[in-house]
Design an enzyme around this catalytic site. Sequence first.
Site, short mmCIF file in Angstrom:
data_model
loop_
_atom_site.label_atom_id
_atom_site.label_comp_id
_atom_site.label_asym_id
_atom_site.label_seq_id
_atom_site.Cartn_x
_atom_site.Cartn_y
_atom_site.Cartn_z
N MET A 153 -42.68 -23.96 0.03
CA MET A 153 -43.87 -23.47 -0.65
C MET A 153 -44.37 -24.57 -1.57
SD MET A 153 -42.97 -19.65 -1.93
CE MET A 153 -41.67 -20.18 -2.99
N SER A 154 -45.61 -24.45 -1.95
CA SER A 154 -46.11 -25.30 -3.02
C SER A 154 -47.00 -24.44 -3.89
CB SER A 154 -46.88 -26.49 -2.44
OG SER A 154 -48.02 -26.04 -1.75
N THR B 266 -37.78 -24.74 -0.53
CA THR B 266 -38.60 -23.56 -0.86
C THR B 266 -39.67 -23.29 0.20
OG1 THR B 266 -40.17 -24.88 -2.10
CG2 THR B 266 -38.32 -23.97 -3.34
N ASP C 256 -51.91 -35.79 24.99
CA ASP C 256 -51.19 -35.05 23.97
C ASP C 256 -52.21 -34.34 23.10
OD1 ASP C 256 -48.43 -35.27 24.21
OD2 ASP C 256 -48.54 -37.39 23.69
N PHE D 169 -44.41 -29.23 -2.66
CA PHE D 169 -43.74 -28.64 -1.50
C PHE D 169 -42.35 -29.22 -1.37
CE2 PHE D 169 -42.49 -28.71 2.92
CZ PHE D 169 -42.77 -27.43 3.33
N SER D 170 -41.39 -28.40 -1.09
CA SER D 170 -40.06 -28.93 -0.80
C SER D 170 -39.48 -28.20 0.40
CB SER D 170 -39.12 -28.76 -2.01
OG SER D 170 -38.62 -27.44 -2.03
N ASP E 97 -51.30 -30.03 -3.70
CA ASP E 97 -50.97 -30.34 -2.30
C ASP E 97 -51.86 -31.48 -1.82
OD1 ASP E 97 -50.25 -30.34 0.28
OD2 ASP E 97 -50.66 -28.21 0.65
N ASP F 221 -41.10 -40.71 25.59
CA ASP F 221 -42.24 -40.77 26.49
C ASP F 221 -42.05 -41.83 27.57
OD1 ASP F 221 -43.80 -38.82 25.32
OD2 ASP F 221 -44.69 -40.23 23.87
N GLU G 214 -53.84 -30.63 4.89
CA GLU G 214 -53.99 -29.18 4.93
C GLU G 214 -54.41 -28.67 3.56
OE1 GLU G 214 -51.35 -30.69 6.27
OE2 GLU G 214 -51.01 -29.89 8.28
#
EC number: 7.2.2.6
Lengths: 37, 687, 554
Positions: free
Chosen positions: B392-393, B390, B312, B386-387, B349, B527, B353
């Site tokens: 976005m954050s 939206t 994977d 972040f939600s 955040d 799997d 990321e």
Amino acid sequence: MTDLLYVVVTLVAFAALALLAGALDRGEQRSTDAADR
Amino acid sequence: MTVTQSEPEPRTGAQEPASRTGVLTAAQLAEALPGALRKLDPRALLATPVMLVVEVGAVVTTVLSIADPSTLGWFVTVWLWLTVVFGTLAESVAEGRGKAQAASLRALQTETSARRRTPSGDVEDVPSTSLHVGDVVLVAAGERIPGDGEVVQGVASVDESAVTGESAPVIRESGGDRSAVTGGTTVLSDEIVVRITSEPGQSFVDRMIALVEGSERQRTPNEIALNVLLSALTVVFVVVCATLWPIADHNGARQPVLVLVALLVCLIPTTIGALLSAIGIAGMDRLVRRNVLAMSGRAVEAAGDIDVLLLDKTGTITLGNRHATELLPLDGVTPDELSEAALLASLADETPEGRSVVELVRGDGGPSTGSGSVPDVPQGAVLVEFSATTRMSGVDLTGREIRKGAASAVTAWVGHGDPQLDGLVERVASSGGTPLVVAESGRLLGVIHLKDVVKPGMRERFDEMRAMGIRTVMITGDNAITAHAIAEEAGVDDVLAEATPEDKLALIRKEQTGGRLVAMCGDGTNDAPALAQADVGVAMNTGTVAAKEAGNMVDLDSDPTKLIDVVEIGKQLLITRGALTTFSVANDVAKYFAILPAMFVVAFPDLDVLNVMRLSSPESAIVSAVVFNALVIVALIPLALRGVRYTPASAASLLRRNLLIYGVGGLVAPFVGIKLLDLVISLVPGL
Amino acid sequence: MSALGPALGQIAVLALLLVLTVPLLARYLAHTYTSERHLGVERVAYRVLRVNPDADQHWRTYALSVLGFSLVGVLALYALGRLQQHLPLSLGFGALPADGSWNTAVSFVTNTNWQWYSGEAALGHLMQMSGLTVQNFVSAAVGMGVAAAFARGLARTESRGRVGNFFADLVRGVVRVLLPISLVAACVLVLLGVVQNLSGSHLLDTLTGGTQTLTGGPVASQEAIKELGTNGGGFYNVNSAHPFENPTPFSNLLQMYLILLVPFAMAGAFGHIVRDRRQGLAVGGVMALLLSVSVALVTWAEMAGPGTAPQLAGGALEGKEVRFGEAASALFGAVTTGTSTGAVNSMHDSFTAPGGGVVLFNMMLGEIAPGGVGSGLYGMLMLAILTVFLAGLMVGRTPEYLGKKISQREMVLVAAYVLATPVLLLAGVAVAVSFDDGPAGVLNSGPHGFTEMLYAVTSAANNNGSAFGGLTSGTPFWNTLLGLEMLFGRFLPMLFVLALAGRFAAAPRVPAGSGTLPTHRPLFVVLLTGVALVVVGLTYVPVLLLGPVVESLA
């Protein structure tokens, strides 16, 4: 008399070989079955 | 309710006792001795005909030595018995290595009481050993989970360190791929409802104990085939020695039975015969030490034969998370403007990321130190998390609103798009990355390039695999463009993009119809069919019960790259067997040179020319050969336990190397060894 | 040494002839054993035999066909020997004794051609032609058929154990391969001076005033197939040492060429059948390597070996024909024992001790250098599988040969094959020395006398037929013992080979990758040679030590 003896020896020897062929074949079947399981 | 807490031995690599590193200590040998003596039972030796023949020979020489005592007779007798004991000792030592681990696992099996839910909905206390498949139990914080099962209700953090050695607690929750719990592990928080999935005595821990102790070890197909060959060689040499009795007699060189038995024991492949089962047990043990449990030896052997490895992408080839690698400002936006906005937007955040954006902007790519040119969180800032709605954050400062997020969400927030932005977004996506758009107070600033980061060292590992003759296929749900870009970077041979579980299964079937052996790992219930279909299916311990049942190995660390280790261990197992067999057979040449001239030199003095080692006397020559034969077993126990070193290389170069060491070495070593022993043994009066 | 030039020259000519013709015959053999078409004359044969040549036989049926066909052969040949005096062309010879007739019957049916009798003093032309010569053809064709069945088994996948049709293999081997080549070879032999007529014995007065009996007969026709089919049963007692059988160094060379032709070509044919010619080349390479070493050793032993007389004379000429000399005799000895040809052009009993030891060891290796027609190939392939098993483990994969996995069942059959001959041989020697009747026929005392017995049993168990000499084997004890050795030494291994062929034919093929052990490289050739020498050779070290080795060191 000796002729008979040698003919019998021959027949027995070949019969034993034929039986062995059969036994090998059966062993083969068994191991194939086992592998399939 | 009482829980017997026992502190299981932590199984970390740092402080491995000697028993785990393959070095043999005297204490270990002493500990293994009683077990070795128990294994002298002829019924136990039936499984290794080579050693059974040695034992029968030892009995014969014992009887002969009692009837007609001689120094030679007693010397040979003692060393024949030692040969058998060394063989059983090897097996016993190999088993002993798993014993400590088994003991700590056993502690988990202490009987506890369980709160079982009755059909009427009441809760009753029952002993954990009386739980059956389908029973539903309640487990609260601080309680031990009474049996293997599946969480059917609730979420809890569970301490699985006793089984996995991993001290950080793991989350177990109903539904999804994190629902399996193991009996003996402890719930740390919250309460869960568990449906029991194993009968008493057949739990995961039970199987682990059996595996590490080697008690339920089934011999693998290749081991059985090798045993057939060794038995045939034994029969040949039994015939050689038995017929030599009348033949030598006819030639006027009648041999005592004692000497013929000594010859027989030296000729039959005792070295590999004695070490064969130890090699197998040690191989399983090596797996266990890397926290992999193989449910069958067949799978370990198959691992050595793997042609295709399905991996994977996420978590195996790439780090689980994307990393920011590049900031692409729009025209009219300075790089610094974009950097600052991206940094501020990411402060809230806490995802990897987000943190990677911070790291990128701070310029070192390393961990955030908090002492950069930009303050951590400005005064009065309001963080916008972040939600899902939206998508976005960002952060609200006095007079500034900064957001980052998916292109569509951010442009919708700003209220207008930008053709140049579309171009940048397109460029990032086509290179296999994920674009994040940054905007400030209605103004689009630019794009953050989030990239899948290939784990360091993966390319080298795949090169190794290629050298072993194994093709790697990356499986991912990404689109083909992204998938190929990552495949290219990681250096895998092939890629299956936008893969569904059905695609995986189909791919495995396709490879297998070509006769190839396929390995894969997985954790989810979806799997399971592919894990079952694969020749080697490694299930992650964090996975579902279905996945663990379907695979033939479980990785307690849930590390998908472990497959590569498993392949190496499988190969090492086979190589060790082959190397020691070759060594054993090659030894015969020197033993002939030691024993045969000694046997016949009285009747045929000319044969003294063949005494190339110039052994001091016929008796000493025979004893030296027998002693060498026994000692070489002891000398090779560490090798059998550790396994022959395996470095990925082509078959031809592996063969050349091992043939040189174990074939040529097997020819030469006994000449040296027997000569040295003779120098010592010739000092014994009467020999 | 001046004799070295011709010695090397004839080896070079022999090698050149083989290198030029073996590849062609190999391709032809592969076609013979895989083609779907039948020749007209073959159809007639199938109709007479009442068989369907297109029936793809299961290995067991194939094996039972081999056994049935051979049983009929033994009984017919036995009757022919016992009733010789009542049949035409008997030349006045009476019936063979029961034990001798049985021994001869078994001997020729098993492609051994052990001869306890003197051909010119015991057998009439009918027995020689319709009995022995016919068996020379068909017993060779049986061996080739079994080898072809094995090669086809390796080439096939998932064919439920079917390996081809025995009767088609038998008839094709005779009609397409053995008959045409022997016809040409017989004509060339006649041109080179070999006798071919149907006359009886002539009484001649010799120069010294004595009388001598010369027997003519259909020698050339028997000679051609005797060598081509690696049979070796001579028309005359002294076999290819007799000037009517082998008159010149050229006929000698031709005979050696005929002996080696088919065994080497079978290795090549194997490569064609499994569709990887390099595999055939590797197997043929091991055969050539082993043969070269034994030729070198025997030639050295006979031209410069130990012994007082040979050292003084500059070579061991005792027991050798002057028209051939030491080198050609040594070469012939190595060639016949490396194959399963019982022919001799000199008396191996009189070889130097190491020379006699090497030809003995050649047979003990199981005649794989290059071995009998068919039997050499399958013997070598069994060892190749054993080698793959050991070497395959050392490269870290479960072993496979040509994509066929070698697991427990395969190992059982290979182990049984490897076990069969040594057990027969050593048990036979043990029996021979344990009864008074065994050593009774031995000429020499001491190690040499033991070697005479050892050689006889080895020759019989490995179906060679080569006689060391010195042993009077025409007694009921030896005839019966050697007869049993020949019978089981031929058919026991064959059954294991066919069973394995059937197993391979039923198995799927694993594709080769870079992790697969290559079985066509020089390294594998060396390894296979090593396994043959160590695994098979070591079994016989003690008996060799008590015979030729002790004698060599004396």
